[in-house]
Design an enzyme around this catalytic site. Structure first.
Site, PDB file in Angstrom:
ATOM      1  N   GLU A 103     -28.177   5.289  21.184  1.00  0.00           N
ATOM      2  CA  GLU A 103     -28.159   6.636  20.323  1.00  0.00           C
ATOM      3  C   GLU A 103     -29.132   6.305  19.243  1.00  0.00           C
ATOM      4  O   GLU A 103     -28.661   5.153  19.031  1.00  0.00           O
ATOM      5  CB  GLU A 103     -26.632   7.019  20.545  1.00  0.00           C
ATOM      6  CG  GLU A 103     -25.967   7.872  21.026  1.00  0.00           C
ATOM      7  CD  GLU A 103     -27.140   9.392  20.424  1.00  0.00           C
ATOM      8  OE1 GLU A 103     -28.303  10.441  19.884  1.00  0.00           O
ATOM      9  OE2 GLU A 103     -26.377  10.990  21.512  1.00  0.00           O
ATOM     10  N   ASP A 104     -29.712   7.786  18.985  1.00  0.00           N
ATOM     11  CA  ASP A 104     -30.215   7.292  17.514  1.00  0.00           C
ATOM     12  C   ASP A 104     -29.528   7.246  15.980  1.00  0.00           C
ATOM     13  O   ASP A 104     -29.169   6.637  15.642  1.00  0.00           O
ATOM     14  CB  ASP A 104     -31.557   8.148  17.178  1.00  0.00           C
ATOM     15  CG  ASP A 104     -30.918   9.112  17.526  1.00  0.00           C
ATOM     16  OD1 ASP A 104     -29.739   9.912  17.931  1.00  0.00           O
ATOM     17  OD2 ASP A 104     -31.518  10.378  16.881  1.00  0.00           O
ATOM     18  N   ASP A 107     -22.717  11.263  14.363  1.00  0.00           N
ATOM     19  CA  ASP A 107     -22.379  11.955  13.622  1.00  0.00           C
ATOM     20  C   ASP A 107     -21.040  12.639  14.006  1.00  0.00           C
ATOM     21  O   ASP A 107     -20.209  12.155  13.238  1.00  0.00           O
ATOM     22  CB  ASP A 107     -23.732  13.294  13.461  1.00  0.00           C
ATOM     23  CG  ASP A 107     -23.626  14.155  12.036  1.00  0.00           C
ATOM     24  OD1 ASP A 107     -22.288  14.745  11.034  1.00  0.00           O
ATOM     25  OD2 ASP A 107     -24.543  14.486  11.559  1.00  0.00           O
ATOM     26  N   PHE A 156     -28.345  14.323   5.309  1.00  0.00           N
ATOM     27  CA  PHE A 156     -28.901  14.941   7.085  1.00  0.00           C
ATOM     28  C   PHE A 156     -30.189  13.907   6.976  1.00  0.00           C
ATOM     29  O   PHE A 156     -31.101  14.189   5.557  1.00  0.00           O
ATOM     30  CB  PHE A 156     -29.827  16.410   6.779  1.00  0.00           C
ATOM     31  CG  PHE A 156     -29.846  16.554   8.275  1.00  0.00           C
ATOM     32  CD1 PHE A 156     -29.318  16.980   9.601  1.00  0.00           C
ATOM     33  CD2 PHE A 156     -31.417  16.763   8.643  1.00  0.00           C
ATOM     34  CE1 PHE A 156     -29.518  16.972  10.073  1.00  0.00           C
ATOM     35  CE2 PHE A 156     -31.990  16.928   9.732  1.00  0.00           C
ATOM     36  CZ  PHE A 156     -30.994  17.149  11.007  1.00  0.00           C
ATOM     37  N   ARG A 169     -40.303  13.220  13.016  1.00  0.00           N
ATOM     38  CA  ARG A 169     -39.759  12.261  14.628  1.00  0.00           C
ATOM     39  C   ARG A 169     -40.922  10.766  13.993  1.00  0.00           C
ATOM     40  O   ARG A 169     -40.007   9.715  14.694  1.00  0.00           O
ATOM     41  CB  ARG A 169     -39.077  12.697  15.720  1.00  0.00           C
ATOM     42  CG  ARG A 169     -38.455  13.091  15.520  1.00  0.00           C
ATOM     43  CD  ARG A 169     -38.051  13.811  17.519  1.00  0.00           C
ATOM     44  NE  ARG A 169     -37.610  15.625  18.058  1.00  0.00           N
ATOM     45  CZ  ARG A 169     -36.774  15.338  18.333  1.00  0.00           C
ATOM     46  NH1 ARG A 169     -35.909  14.242  17.417  1.00  0.00           N
ATOM     47  NH2 ARG A 169     -35.687  16.910  18.323  1.00  0.00           N
TER      48      ARG A 169
END
Ligand code: PRP
Ligand code: 7HP
Length: 185
Positions: A103-104, A107, A156, A169
């Site tokens: 996963e990046d 959260d 964020f 991205r």
């Protein structure tokens, strides 16, 4: 560094390209040691993890296999909708395989919770999780990470695979999208 990305959006560097490269090399070495003598399947969670998975893979043994699952829960927002949607499923079965989910970012944890539950039901030989970024301040479900790159503050972030409204991205570093310029909350 502060990048003026679009007229009203400012991005400031949180994790540089050099820091990412160094930490990813360390992670790849740790994972390779742990899986020595076992066939490993990396499952990248699209879209956000594509860059991390590619860089991790380049540092690993060439026998490592990959597959992808796509999920979406943020849409055009900086807040999770709370509903995880599968946009792409795996091409092959994971039954009996040693699987590492890549996963990046974790959260709220809702995406990972959903994926771990879904994959566990498919009976892999083992299932572990590797996330580049861990944002514990916003966690809504209990989930443990076997490997992580960086713990980040409650902001964020974009870049290195992560987006805001599908943009940014391709940035080679992780940056904070300044909160006064994005959605509040
Ligand atoms: C992002 C990110 C993670 C997930 C983490 O994906 O890539 O998969 O959200 O958030 P959570 O822990 O709150 O569930 P997103 O749904 O934005 O899709 P994308 O990767 O295609 O941008
Ligand atoms: C998803 C996501 N996407 C981009 N930046 C963040 O900080 C995020 N958290 N969860």
């Amino acid at each position: 560094m502060v990048l003026l990305a679009r007229p009203r959006e400012k991005i400031s560097t949180l994790i540089s390209q050099e820091e990412l490269q160094k930490r990813i090399r360390e992670l790849a070495q740790e994972i390779s040691r742990d899986y020595q003598g076992r066939d490993l399947l990396l499952i990248g969670v699209l879209k956000g993890s594509f860059m991390f998975l590619a860089d991790l893979l380049r540092e690993m043994d060439h026998s490592v296999e990959i597959d992808f699952m796509g999920t979406s829960s943020y849409g055009a927002s900086t807040q999770s909708s709370g509903e995880v949607r599968i946009t792409k499923d795996l091409e092959k079965s994971v039954a009996g395989r040693h699987v590492l989910l890549v996963e990046d970012i974790v959260d709220t944890g809702l995406t990972l919770r959903y994926l771990v539950d879904t994959l566990r039901a498919r009976q892999p030989a083992s299932l572990k999780v590797c996330a580049l970024l861990d944002k514990p301040a916003r966690r809504r479900v209990r989930i443990s990470l076997d490997y992580y790159g960086f713990i980040i503050p409650n902001a964020f972030v974009v870049g290195y695979g992560l987006d805001y409204q599908e943009k940014y991205r391709g940035l080679p570093y992780v940056g904070v999208l300044e909160p006064d310029q994005s959605e509040k909350g």
